[in-house]
Design an enzyme around this catalytic site. Structure first.
Site, mmCIF file in Angstrom:
data_model
loop_
_atom_site.group_PDB
_atom_site.id
_atom_site.type_symbol
_atom_site.label_atom_id
_atom_site.label_comp_id
_atom_site.label_asym_id
_atom_site.label_seq_id
_atom_site.Cartn_x
_atom_site.Cartn_y
_atom_site.Cartn_z
ATOM 1 N N GLU A 146 22.473 16.746 5.097
ATOM 2 C CA GLU A 146 21.660 16.069 4.178
ATOM 3 C C GLU A 146 23.549 14.926 4.152
ATOM 4 O O GLU A 146 23.873 14.164 3.348
ATOM 5 C CB GLU A 146 21.640 15.577 3.260
ATOM 6 N N GLU A 167 13.967 18.953 6.787
ATOM 7 C CA GLU A 167 13.157 19.442 5.717
ATOM 8 C C GLU A 167 11.813 18.089 5.509
ATOM 9 O O GLU A 167 12.263 17.261 6.569
ATOM 10 C CB GLU A 167 13.975 19.385 4.691
#
Length: 492
Positions: free
Chosen positions: A188, A318
């Protein structure tokens, strides 16, 4: 196990047979997270507080036993029994290198990771190595072990040099390990708001800095390839793996691109299918979510568009639903999860759920509320909910403190009186700074004090609550993962 490689939009083994990566993420293991493990604040500050209160030796014992109980061979065997083919292992660089000793690598961290890889090899489960927290922080949030809300990585050559060097060290150690499916370089990344979340650089106002991200990716891939020419390298999009449009076209062999695909349907509140009204700035307001809306979200995601355009594999690194909201809506969150997994299967995307184990938020496996650990920290977790330190949990019912902080934020914005400030974003940023960062840090000592009087035997017995035999399995979620993992293998 065979080394994996890419072939067009597929991942294949040594014989050219298609392999589907379907599994889960072991969040909260070699990168602790507050909502997963039950504390507040950042991991590195928690470790410091533990050492101050318990003493260095007992604090080190605490974390060693936590990691040992949290994820071991029994967990790997269980994940494999579901039909899963992969586990993503989120890693904090601090297990491998200390800030005061750069480039000096810690054998204890590599030994722990090596044991898990040996067990994955034994049970036939691939592992993706995910650097979840990097030197200098790649984003401004808790999951990169960030306690300051500032990201230093993207404009600091020292941190970037250490990052590349660590990946080279990982490649040297594991270049011959076929059990490693590949290297997920940065979890991320968020390049456009390095100086903190502010109303003009989040959500719809976010502006990427593609040259910085592309330069880091090219440099790191090139350095790894000089050591390891075989392993897949996974690249995530900017803004928490949501934006891909400015990434360079695939520039090396064996690249897979990873998006993160959380949706309001998985969070709530609201029925699914039906109207989901997730408060806060993540959404524009109440919206109807059903299978068609889920498919639209998937097909319009920049990760899907990018991988379709360049005909390379897509891995949903995710995604997930939460199960700590209204009890009568848990079936709705499960239905949303089921249909999202079905979409990934129909579109032949690889996937890993977030997350495998936690204290009762979104884990496949959760701690037993009657366990010794939960009995000890349950009241503390209640304080976290009242204070809103897990600020991202916008689906939870509002609390007086949260509402008071939002009112204060509104007053602050009113005095500033700048029409260019989005008030919704202003309230969110203010609340996050006040509750997640300051209040979470302030509360951290209270968590540490819960263990102050315990002997090492007491600590070990308490932390054994994280071991799989003492945990509870979310049986409906287990059924979904088993169904879709096995479907992935049959489809190929």
């Amino acid at each position: 196990m065979d080394f994996l490689r890419t072939e067009g939009k597929s991942i294949v083994d040594a014989r050219g047979s298609v392999v589907r990566l379907a599994g889960t993420c072991a969040g909260g293991w070699m990168n602790l997270e507050d909502f997963i493990n039950g504390y507040s604040g950042a991991e590195h500050t928690l470790r410091h507080q533990m050492a101050e209160v318990l003493g260095a030796a007992r604090a080190e014992f605490f974390f060693e036993r936590l990691l040992e109980h949290f994820f071991n061979e029994s967990d790997i065997a269980y994940i494999r029994s579901l039909g899963a083919t992969v586990v993503r292992l989120p890693l904090n660089y601090r297990h491998f290198e200390d800030d005061d000793k750069p480039y000096v690598y810690k054998e204890a961290g590599f030994a722990r990771l090596g044991r898990v890889l040996d067990w994955c090899d034994k049970h036939g489960l691939y592992a993706i190595l995910d650097l979840h927290a990097v030197q200098g922080w790649q984003n401004v949030h808790w999951h990169s072990d960030n306690a300051s809300g500032i990201s230093l990585f993207w404009h600091d050559a020292h941190y970037q040099d250490r990052f590349v060097a660590l990946w080279c060290e990982i490649a040297r150690r594991y270049r011959h390990r076929a059990v490693v499916a590949g290297y997920d370089l940065i979890n991320e990344p968020c390049v456009g708001n390095q100086r903190g979340d502010l109303p003009w650089n989040i959500h719809s106002n976010y502006r990427p800095e593609w040259p910085l991200l592309n330069a880091v990716y090219r440099r790191t891939v090139q350095a790894i390839r000089q050591i390891d020419a075989r392993h897949i390298i996974f690249l995530e999009g900017d803004r928490y793996s949501h934006q891909f449009s400015g990434l360079d076209a695939p520039f090396a062999e064996n690249l897979v691109y990873s998006s993160h695909n959380y949706t309001a349907a998985g969070f709530g509140p609201g029925k699914y299918p039906g109207v989901i009204d997730l408060p806060g700035p993540r959404t524009a307001g109440p919206e109807t979510w059903d299978l068609a809306r889920q498919e639209q979200a998937f097909l319009e995601h920049e990760g899907t568009v990018f991988t379709d355009q360049h005909q390379v594999p897509l891995w949903i690194g995710e995604f997930g639903s939460v199960y700590n909201g209204a009890a009568n809506e848990v079936p709705d969150r499960l239905r949303a999860m089921d249909e999202q997994l079905g979409l990934f299967e129909r579109h032949r995307a690889h996937w890993t759920t977030w997350t495998y184990k936690d204290v009762g938020v979104m884990g496949l496996v959760t701690l037993d509320p009657a366990s010794e650990y939960m009995q000890r920290v349950g009241h503390f977790i209640g304080k976290k909910l009242l204070l809103g330190t897990d600020h991202w949990m916008q689906w939870m019912p509002p609390t007086p403190i949260g509402q008071a902080v939002e009112q204060l934020a509104e007053q602050v914005c009113g005095v500033i009186d700048d029409d260019s400030i989005d008030r919704r974003y202003g309230r969110a940023c203010f609340s996050q700074s006040a509750l997640c960062f300051f209040t979470g840090a302030l509360l951290q000592r209270s968590y540490v004090n819960l263990f102050q009087a315990l002997t090492e035997n007491d600590i070990d017995r308490t932390l054994a609550s994280f071991s799989l035999p003492q945990c509870r399995v979310n049986q409906p979620l287990e059924g979904l993962i088993r169904k879709h993992a096995l479907s992935a293998q049959r489809a190929d």
